[in-house]
Design an enzyme around this catalytic site. Structure first.
Site, PDB file in Angstrom:
ATOM      1  N   HIS A   1       1.600 -24.932 -11.476  1.00 14.10           N
ATOM      2  CA  HIS A   1       0.083 -24.050 -11.508  1.00 14.10           C
ATOM      3  C   HIS A   1      -0.046 -23.223 -12.499  1.00 14.10           C
ATOM      4  CE1 HIS A   1      -2.927 -22.908  -8.686  1.00 14.10           C
ATOM      5  NE2 HIS A   1      -2.828 -21.704  -9.054  1.00 14.10           N
TER       6      HIS A   1
ATOM      7  N   MET B   1      -7.595 -16.771 -16.021  1.00 15.13           N
ATOM      8  CA  MET B   1      -8.395 -15.703 -15.675  1.00 15.13           C
ATOM      9  C   MET B   1      -9.149 -15.087 -16.880  1.00 15.13           C
ATOM     10  SD  MET B   1      -5.621 -13.454 -13.201  1.00 15.13           S
ATOM     11  CE  MET B   1      -4.715 -14.188 -12.017  1.00 15.13           C
TER      12      MET B   1
ATOM     13  N   HIS C   1      -5.842 -23.613 -12.506  1.00 15.59           N
ATOM     14  CA  HIS C   1      -6.537 -22.954 -11.597  1.00 15.59           C
ATOM     15  C   HIS C   1      -7.507 -22.186 -12.457  1.00 15.59           C
ATOM     16  CE1 HIS C   1      -6.880 -19.656  -8.126  1.00 15.59           C
ATOM     17  NE2 HIS C   1      -7.970 -20.085  -8.242  1.00 15.59           N
TER      18      HIS C   1
HETATM   19  C1  DX5 Z   1      -3.834 -15.326  -7.840  1.00 20.73           C
HETATM   20  C2  DX5 Z   1      -3.277 -16.511  -8.325  1.00 20.73           C
HETATM   21  C3  DX5 Z   1      -2.040 -16.986  -7.811  1.00 20.73           C
HETATM   22  C4  DX5 Z   1      -0.738 -16.303  -7.648  1.00 20.73           C
HETATM   23  C5  DX5 Z   1       0.116 -16.472  -6.841  1.00 20.73           C
HETATM   24  O1  DX5 Z   1      -5.055 -15.128  -8.489  1.00 20.73           O
HETATM   25  O2  DX5 Z   1      -4.226 -17.495  -8.202  1.00 20.73           O
HETATM   26  O3  DX5 Z   1      -1.851 -18.358  -8.004  1.00 20.73           O
HETATM   27  O4  DX5 Z   1      -0.285 -15.977  -8.973  1.00 20.73           O
HETATM   28  O5  DX5 Z   1       1.199 -15.753  -6.420  1.00 20.73           O
HETATM   29  P1  DX5 Z   1       2.146 -15.107  -5.474  1.00 20.73           P
HETATM   30  O6  DX5 Z   1       2.625 -16.391  -4.795  1.00 20.73           O
HETATM   31  O7  DX5 Z   1       2.970 -14.382  -6.262  1.00 20.73           O
HETATM   32  O8  DX5 Z   1       1.023 -14.615  -4.434  1.00 20.73           O
HETATM   33 ZN    ZN Z   2      -3.717 -19.789  -8.625  1.00 24.51          ZN
END
Ligand code: DX5
Ligand code: ZN
Length: 219
Positions: free
Chosen positions: A34, A38, A67
């Site tokens: 994943h 951002m 994502h």
């Molecule tokens: C947050 C991200 C997540 C995050 C998950 O904006 O989309 O993918 O990195 O990380 P953990 O498992 O550390 O909450």
């Molecule tokens: Zn994510």
């Protein structure tokens, strides 16, 4: 053993040893990875973008679950196809209306990728119901997007369960993914109410026992 896909979020990985972190994922037998993109606008942080993914693409033979937490996702769909994304998940909140959501989904499919839509914790999950027949995945954010290592928001379980019922009712083949604050306990709760994919960052990375942690997630 649960029938669940684990998608390790590299936001939790050691970037100085990125190759080794990817190897850990492969050695554990995990099939997905994943990437959290951002833009510093849709969310407050900037992580990495399409050029980073393009550079590592040929060396990563895993399902690339990308994502994008960015404004104007439509403008970037082709770029993410070029850098090898398999699933491209954009945010419902980043689109101005339902017409734009359909445009993004269509463009993702035209570019040969699977289409996912994500909702932030404050967005009712019913907002994505009109698109279920066109989607491949719905990503329920179980923390506010923009940062790893936050605490799982329990209300997300109601959203997963409502989405599972709707997907069953509509007889569509759409994966339910959950992202944020997933560990062995919250992950098990999500699977119980209907999640198919768990995105996991800090629970998996930064510890000595990667494989044991993975085993606990799928047990
Ligand atoms: C947050 C991200 C997540 C995050 C998950 O904006 O989309 O993918 O990195 O990380 P953990 O498992 O550390 O909450
Ligand atoms: Zn994510």
């Amino acid at each position: 053993m649960k029938n669940v896909i684990i998608s390790p979020s590299v936001l939790g990985a050691d970037f100085l040893n990125f190759g080794k972190e990817v190897q850990k994922i492969k050695d554990a037998g995990i099939k997905w990875i994943h990437f959290d993109v951002m833009d510093g606008r849709f969310v407050k942080n900037i992580s990495f973008g399409n050029l980073f993914l393009e550079r590592i693409n040929s060396q990563i033979d895993l399902v690339k679950d990308v994502h994008i937490m960015i404004e104007n996702p439509l403008s970037m769909v082709e770029k993410f196809a070029e850098c090898g994304a398999d699933y491209l998940t954009f945010h419902y909140e980043a689109c101005k209306d339902d017409v734009e959501v359909f445009k993004v989904i269509d463009k993702i499919h035209e570019c040969g990728m699977k289409a996912g839509i994500s909702v932030k914790p404050g967005t009712p999950v019913a907002k994505v119901f009109p698109f279920l027949h066109s989607l491949d995945l719905v990503l329920i954010m179980s923390v506010e997007p923009g940062l790893g290592g936050q605490k799982f928001i329990d209300l997300s379980l109601n959203k997963i369960s409502a989405l599972r019922n709707k997907i069953n009712e509509e007889k569509v083949s759409v994966l339910i993914s959950v992202d944020g604050g997933i560990n062995d306990v919250t992950g098990a709760d999500c699977v119980t109410v209907g999640a198919d994919v768990l995105v996991v960052g800090q629970y998996l990375f930064g510890h000595e026992d990667f494989e044991e942690r993975y085993t606990r997630l799928i047990k």
